[in-house]
Design an enzyme around this catalytic site. Structure first.
Site, short mmCIF file in Angstrom:
data_model
loop_
_atom_site.label_atom_id
_atom_site.label_comp_id
_atom_site.label_asym_id
_atom_site.label_seq_id
_atom_site.Cartn_x
_atom_site.Cartn_y
_atom_site.Cartn_z
N SER A 101 43.79 -48.85 22.44
CA SER A 101 44.45 -50.12 22.68
C SER A 101 44.07 -50.64 24.06
CB SER A 101 45.96 -49.98 22.51
OG SER A 101 46.57 -51.25 22.41
N HIS A 103 44.96 -50.24 27.27
CA HIS A 103 44.63 -49.34 28.37
C HIS A 103 43.34 -48.59 28.09
CE1 HIS A 103 45.05 -46.00 31.23
NE2 HIS A 103 45.67 -46.90 31.97
N CYS A 104 43.12 -48.24 26.85
CA CYS A 104 41.94 -47.46 26.47
C CYS A 104 40.64 -48.26 26.61
CB CYS A 104 42.06 -46.98 25.03
SG CYS A 104 43.46 -45.90 24.72
N ILE A 105 40.70 -49.57 26.38
CA ILE A 105 39.45 -50.35 26.39
C ILE A 105 39.10 -50.88 27.78
CG2 ILE A 105 39.67 -51.02 23.98
CD1 ILE A 105 40.42 -53.84 25.01
#
Length: 119
Positions: A101, A103-105
């Site tokens: 999501s 934060h991950c991208i």
């Protein structure tokens, strides 16, 4: 939702968090986030829909949303946690198809990190 496959693990995590204290033995002020309904891909694999994968940038918090009834409550709870920030909901249904999501991208690098790494 006690019928959710993640209920037991999340409930145990909640109890663990409630036991945490600061260095001066003060309990943390925990703000509960809702859990969006389960989201599945075309192969019926559950996707990682969670409001906890938010991103703090400058004076703004970008919060994943999922066209879910719980989106509004999640934004309200996160506003409570960050009262001085602007809270912005971002539809992350397309992003979680890649099993991550907001934060991950993103890639957060401390100021000067790239300059130092290039030397």
């Amino acid at each position: 939702d006690k019928t959710d496959e993640h209920y037991n693990a999340l409930h145990a995590m909640e109890k663990q968090l409630q036991g945490f204290k600061t260095t001066d033995n003060t309990p943390y002020n925990l703000i509960a986030l809702p859990w969006p309904k389960a989201v599945y891909d075309d192969e019926q694999t559950r996707l990682p829909a969670t409001y906890a994968n938010y991103l703090i940038i400058n004076n703004t918090v970008l919060v994943p949303t999922y066209d879910d009834v719980s989106d509004k409550l999640a934004l309200t709870q996160i506003q409570q946690a960050y009262p001085e920030h602007t809270i912005v909901g971002i539809n992350c249904l397309p992003i979680i198809e890649q099993f991550g999501s907001l934060h991950c991208i993103t890639m957060q690098l401390p100021r000067g990190f790239l300059t130092g790494a290039a030397q």
